[in-house]
Write an enzyme that holds these catalytic residues in place. Structure first.
Site, PDB file in Angstrom:
ATOM      1  N   SER A   1      69.624  50.770  39.295  1.00  0.00           N
ATOM      2  CA  SER A   1      68.812  51.447  40.302  1.00  0.00           C
ATOM      3  C   SER A   1      67.406  50.839  40.292  1.00  0.00           C
ATOM      4  CB  SER A   1      68.796  52.956  40.051  1.00  0.00           C
ATOM      5  OG  SER A   1      68.244  53.644  41.151  1.00  0.00           O
TER       6      SER A   1
ATOM      7  N   ASP B   1      93.144  48.130  52.334  1.00  0.00           N
ATOM      8  CA  ASP B   1      93.333  47.246  51.178  1.00  0.00           C
ATOM      9  C   ASP B   1      94.779  47.204  50.703  1.00  0.00           C
ATOM     10  OD1 ASP B   1      93.692  49.651  49.699  1.00  0.00           O
ATOM     11  OD2 ASP B   1      91.545  49.769  49.315  1.00  0.00           O
TER      12      ASP B   1
ATOM     13  N   ALA C   1      96.681  49.875  49.659  1.00  0.00           N
ATOM     14  CA  ALA C   1      97.087  50.962  48.760  1.00  0.00           C
ATOM     15  C   ALA C   1      96.507  52.288  49.236  1.00  0.00           C
ATOM     16  CB  ALA C   1      96.620  50.680  47.336  1.00  0.00           C
TER      17      ALA C   1
ATOM     18  N   ASP D   1      95.193  55.172  47.763  1.00  0.00           N
ATOM     19  CA  ASP D   1      94.732  55.683  46.469  1.00  0.00           C
ATOM     20  C   ASP D   1      93.427  56.462  46.573  1.00  0.00           C
ATOM     21  OD1 ASP D   1      93.077  53.582  47.070  1.00  0.00           O
ATOM     22  OD2 ASP D   1      93.262  52.563  45.143  1.00  0.00           O
TER      23      ASP D   1
ATOM     24  N   ILE E   1      90.639  55.286  47.580  1.00  0.00           N
ATOM     25  CA  ILE E   1      89.523  54.389  47.275  1.00  0.00           C
ATOM     26  C   ILE E   1      89.454  53.298  48.341  1.00  0.00           C
ATOM     27  CG2 ILE E   1      88.523  52.806  45.586  1.00  0.00           C
ATOM     28  CD1 ILE E   1      88.648  55.654  44.593  1.00  0.00           C
TER      29      ILE E   1
ATOM     30  N   ASP F   1      78.234  54.291  46.196  1.00  0.00           N
ATOM     31  CA  ASP F   1      76.848  54.602  45.841  1.00  0.00           C
ATOM     32  C   ASP F   1      76.228  55.512  46.897  1.00  0.00           C
ATOM     33  OD1 ASP F   1      74.021  54.509  45.304  1.00  0.00           O
ATOM     34  OD2 ASP F   1      74.361  52.692  44.151  1.00  0.00           O
TER      35      ASP F   1
ATOM     36  N   HIS G   1      76.486  56.059  42.205  1.00  0.00           N
ATOM     37  CA  HIS G   1      75.220  55.418  41.874  1.00  0.00           C
ATOM     38  C   HIS G   1      75.115  55.198  40.369  1.00  0.00           C
ATOM     39  CE1 HIS G   1      71.203  54.027  42.452  1.00  0.00           C
ATOM     40  NE2 HIS G   1      70.699  54.953  41.651  1.00  0.00           N
TER      41      HIS G   1
END
Length: 527
Positions: A188, A260, A262, A264, A266, A400, A440
């Site tokens: 950060s 992507d 998958a 999942d 994410i 983030d 973050h």
């Protein structure tokens, strides 16, 4: 019972170990009287045994820590170092008994003047002689900058460099062998400080690990301020509660999760995600629990849009999609962002009454034009650092909620263009890793356990620890091709559900199979 002559070596070894420990402790207690450096006033030197829960009686309350668990035997030296006639930093140096010949500086966070004791405990546990400073002021507010340019200069760059200069001298004094290599670890604001060292003091460190860097600083402050005019206060038509942000997030994941390969939860490459929020605008008469009003859908769309300046110039890239749930209580909470308000009040305008609700792009122009002490940290020619043999490893979480990961990509492009170097040449000294599912500097929904601190620790081997990967790169010439992250079942220290190898930019992760998405070998880094 064993014969006495068998016990003698054990007794001798035990006595020798005790003597070494006694010698280390005695050395620590006497060390303060040996320090005679200009502008340095030593407050104390004390021995801290491993296993101590160290009380931090003098730590400012806003820094949030009253104690710190320390795993290694260390000699803790606390001092004040004058940086001008009207400014000073509070500096601590921790010297571990299990010293490995490595020096390290930690960084800071936000606008804060908080020594990050958790990073000092973490790195001394690995045998680094470690320094940490308060950035020239105490606490998390920006008010100490008000009419104090010397304090601001400490924050911009001088605190870290001063700590490094003094810390290296003390390390050479404390250990007869001095140190072999010098490292930096921060995230950060700490990430920005790492890059400021790379840009301004290329010989300070052999290896820099800089996470989620707050560079492009003036524009980051303005970007953080610009969310309030978009969301408005609670109760306004444009405002989304955290529950409504979860609705928006779920729709974004529905649209972008499987890009992507998958399913999942994410998003591996948010730059490929361009959600269409009109899909969940409420139908007439429908319950609003699982849909958005037209005004709220517009809010989400505008939040996921870059910030442009008065002349249409890009100031700061968009917030990456996928971070909505984490960002809702901080960035989209219906209040001006505190750090931005402080910066405008106490630095840009020197007006404690400036109101963050009035922010517009004219304010952003004023902040950028001011750029005190080049706090932007946006210089893109890293030639001196490269020539010094230094290495920089930077990472950024793709969830983030405070600093957009898109900004790290923008800086990477600036360096490549400025230095005229493609990725395969930048890889020689500068590697950037996007960490999917990381918030973050840590936390998040995915495999964020990369070892950048206590809260992300999942092992000390270079394959599982980004700090030790940097050590291996500097000392053995083995550069990290990927950064492995751990997905914890219930936070750091809990069972690891799966691991994932995060790709070196500009590569991105794609699920190829066979097997489940939890198999790290079922993923491939592609360009």
């Amino acid at each position: 019972m064993a014969p006495i002559h068998y016990l003698l070596p054990i007794i001798t070894l035990g006595s020798a170990a005790l003597a070494r420990q006694d010698a280390f402790e005695a050395k620590c207690h006497s060390f303060a009287n040996k320090i005679h450096l200009p502008n340095v006033h030593v407050n104390f030197a004390s021995y801290v045994p491993g296993g101590t829960n160290l009380t931090l009686a003098d730590n400012p309350s806003s820094c949030g820590a009253t104690s710190q668990s320390v795993s290694a035997d260390v000699c803790r030296v606390a001092m004040a170092v004058a940086t001008s006639n009207s400014s000073e930093i509070t500096l601590e140096a921790w010297f571990p008994r299990n010293y490995t010949g490595r020096f390290l500086s930690t960084g800071n966070g936000g606008l804060s003047g908080c020594i990050q004791y958790y990073d000092m405990a973490y790195t001394t546990g690995f045998g680094f002689a470690t320094v940490g400073a308060n950035n020239g002021h105490n606490g998390t507010s920006g008010e100490p900058f008000y009419h104090h340019p010397e304090v601001l200069e400490d924050f911009a760059y001088r605190s870290i460099h001063t700590g490094v200069v003094i810390g290296k001298k003390l390390t050479k004094m404390f250990y007869e062998e001095g140190f072999n290599k010098s490292y930096y670890l921060g995230c950060s604001t700490g990430g920005r400080q790492g890059f400021k060292s790379v840009q301004k003091y290329p010989n300070d460190f052999d290896g820099v690990v800089a996470g989620a860097p707050a560079f492009n600083f003036a524009n980051l402050i303005s970007w953080s301020a610009h969310f309030y005019p978009i969301t408005g206060p609670p109760g306004s038509d444009t405002y989304l509660s955290p529950a409504m942000w979860k609705v928006a997030h779920d729709e974004i994941i529905r649209q972008c999760d499987q890009i992507d390969g998958a399913k999942d939860g994410i998003i591996e490459d948010p730059s490929l995600c361009n959600p269409i929020m009109e899909t969940i605008i409420c139908k007439p008469g429908a319950s609003s629990d699982n849909c958005l009003s037209a005004a709220q859908a517009k809010t989400v769309r505008e939040v996921l849009y870059p910030l442009y300046g008065v002349n249409g110039t890009l100031l700061y890239p968009r917030m990456q999609p996928g971070s909505e749930v984490l960002a809702a209580p901080i960035m989209y909470n219906g209040q001006p962002f505190a750090y931005s308000t402080d910066w405008y009040r106490y630095v840009v305008y020197n007006d404690p009454n400036w109101n963050g609700t009035t922010f517009d792009v004219q304010d952003a122009a004023a902040a950028l034009a001011q750029n005190p002490y080049n706090i932007q940290t946006w210089d893109a020619d890293l030639t001196p650092f490269r020539k010094s043999g230094g290495k920089v490893l930077t990472y950024h979480g793709l969830q983030d909620q405070l600093i957009s990961s898109e900004n790290s990509k923008l800086y990477y492009a600036r360096v490549a263009e400025t230095m005229g170097m493609p990725p395969e040449e930048l890889d020689e000294f500068y590697r950037f890793f996007q960490i999917s599912g990381m918030g973050h500097c840590g936390g998040g929904d995915g495999a964020y356990g990369i070892g950048n601190g206590l809260a992300t620790y999942s092992g000390k081997d270079p394959e599982n620890n980004v700090l030790m990967a940097m050590v291996q790169w500097v000392e053995k010439g083995i550069a990290p091709e990927t950064v492995r992250g751990a997905k914890f079942a219930n936070g750091p220290g809990s069972t690891v559900e799966y691991s994932r190898k995060h790709c070196r930019y500009p590569r991105r992760n794609v699920f190829k199979g066979p097997g489940n998405y939890t198999d790290e070998n079922a993923w491939e880094c592609v360009v």
